[in-house]
Enzyme design. Sequence first.
Site, mmCIF file in Angstrom:
data_model
loop_
_atom_site.group_PDB
_atom_site.id
_atom_site.type_symbol
_atom_site.label_atom_id
_atom_site.label_comp_id
_atom_site.label_asym_id
_atom_site.label_seq_id
_atom_site.Cartn_x
_atom_site.Cartn_y
_atom_site.Cartn_z
ATOM 1 N N HIS A 1 -12.587 -3.462 10.629
ATOM 2 C CA HIS A 1 -12.213 -4.485 10.089
ATOM 3 C C HIS A 1 -11.027 -4.752 9.700
ATOM 4 C CE1 HIS A 1 -12.474 0.188 8.163
ATOM 5 N NE2 HIS A 1 -11.541 -0.250 7.566
ATOM 6 N N ARG A 2 -9.990 -3.735 8.967
ATOM 7 C CA ARG A 2 -8.815 -3.680 9.239
ATOM 8 C C ARG A 2 -8.002 -4.347 10.628
ATOM 9 N NH1 ARG A 2 -7.607 0.606 7.887
ATOM 10 N NH2 ARG A 2 -8.567 0.454 5.814
ATOM 11 N N LYS B 1 -2.829 3.850 7.281
ATOM 12 C CA LYS B 1 -3.348 2.511 6.838
ATOM 13 C C LYS B 1 -2.032 1.905 7.298
ATOM 14 C CE LYS B 1 -5.632 0.839 2.482
ATOM 15 N NZ LYS B 1 -5.604 0.356 1.743
ATOM 16 N N ASP C 1 -7.694 -4.765 0.676
ATOM 17 C CA ASP C 1 -8.789 -3.747 -0.127
ATOM 18 C C ASP C 1 -9.383 -3.689 0.571
ATOM 19 O OD1 ASP C 1 -8.941 -3.053 -2.617
ATOM 20 O OD2 ASP C 1 -11.006 -4.015 -2.545
ATOM 21 N N THR D 1 1.000 -1.265 0.015
ATOM 22 C CA THR D 1 -0.199 0.201 0.670
ATOM 23 C C THR D 1 0.908 0.814 0.181
ATOM 24 O OG1 THR D 1 -1.645 1.477 1.001
ATOM 25 C CG2 THR D 1 0.112 -0.347 2.550
HETATM 26 P P1 IMP Z 1 -8.021 0.698 -0.850
HETATM 27 O O1 IMP Z 1 -7.011 1.358 -0.892
HETATM 28 O O2 IMP Z 1 -8.539 0.246 -2.578
HETATM 29 O O3 IMP Z 1 -7.991 -0.531 -0.065
HETATM 30 O O4 IMP Z 1 -9.448 1.928 -1.005
HETATM 31 C C1 IMP Z 1 -9.777 1.861 0.597
HETATM 32 C C2 IMP Z 1 -11.012 3.224 0.546
HETATM 33 O O5 IMP Z 1 -12.366 2.366 1.538
HETATM 34 C C3 IMP Z 1 -10.314 4.080 1.264
HETATM 35 O O6 IMP Z 1 -9.394 5.252 0.381
HETATM 36 C C4 IMP Z 1 -11.884 4.939 2.358
HETATM 37 O O7 IMP Z 1 -11.756 5.366 1.180
HETATM 38 C C5 IMP Z 1 -12.620 3.759 2.572
HETATM 39 N N1 IMP Z 1 -11.846 3.349 3.666
HETATM 40 C C6 IMP Z 1 -11.275 1.783 3.580
HETATM 41 N N2 IMP Z 1 -11.145 1.597 5.565
HETATM 42 C C7 IMP Z 1 -11.484 3.008 6.180
HETATM 43 C C8 IMP Z 1 -10.889 3.159 7.089
HETATM 44 O O8 IMP Z 1 -11.074 2.407 7.860
HETATM 45 N N3 IMP Z 1 -11.847 4.327 7.488
HETATM 46 C C9 IMP Z 1 -11.874 5.073 6.505
HETATM 47 N N4 IMP Z 1 -12.339 4.864 5.388
HETATM 48 C C10 IMP Z 1 -11.747 3.698 4.160
#
Ligand code: IMP
Length: 198
Positions: free
Chosen positions: A182-183, A14, A71, A9
């Site tokens: 969730h994470r 994150k 993701d 990432t």
């Molecule tokens: P990824 O980086 O493709 O997994 O995109 C995840 C997207 O989901 C992020 O850019 C946020 O928009 C949203 N998201 C995922 N986890 C969170 C969280 O813990 N808090 C707020 N938004 C989240």
Amino acid sequence: MKRKIIFATGNEHKMTEIRQILGDLGWEIQSMREAGIAVNIVEDGATFEENALIKAKAVAACCDDIVLADDSGLEIDYLNKEPGIYSSRYAGEDTSYDIKNQMLLDRLRGVPREQRTARFVCAVAAVVPGQEPMVVRGTIEGYIGETPAGENGFGYDPIFYVEDLNCSTAQLSPEEKNARSHRGNALRLMREKLKKIC
Ligand code: IMP
């Protein structure tokens, strides 16, 4: 020898959460940037799990270390689980979260509390050299509030309210969020799998 995990990432928010949650493995945890890996990844999977695996495999092809990827996104039931896997791209990648959040609040205007249910979903994939790729899922249930609240976290945190706390995830401390997010849930599941095989 100290083991190393590379997390696929570029999102520093994150990485902070990941370091806190996987810290007790005692392994070195690097972001792609810290590991000097630059690879253009096309996230064209149909599910969180597929996208996490795509990212982990793409970075694993560039190194010999354990690679993890996640993701994640927000599913709003009233909006047929939008923005879902398109959470970061919702209303355009470069649109600020103040605007994205306001757009979602506008689409939910007048919708009663019991129909505002939502969840954050996170799939975490791992590629360990010599092993089959693995993927796990974690969630946190909640609802979309009427107004944004809180300064912590990132993304959709100010509008996502935790079911039993009646406050947004942006109002939680990092430790409180990690303990139930969730994470956090997905990373703890993956941490236990990694402890067994590494
Ligand atoms: P990824 O980086 O493709 O997994 O995109 C995840 C997207 O989901 C992020 O850019 C946020 O928009 C949203 N998201 C995922 N986890 C969170 C969280 O813990 N808090 C707020 N938004 C989240």
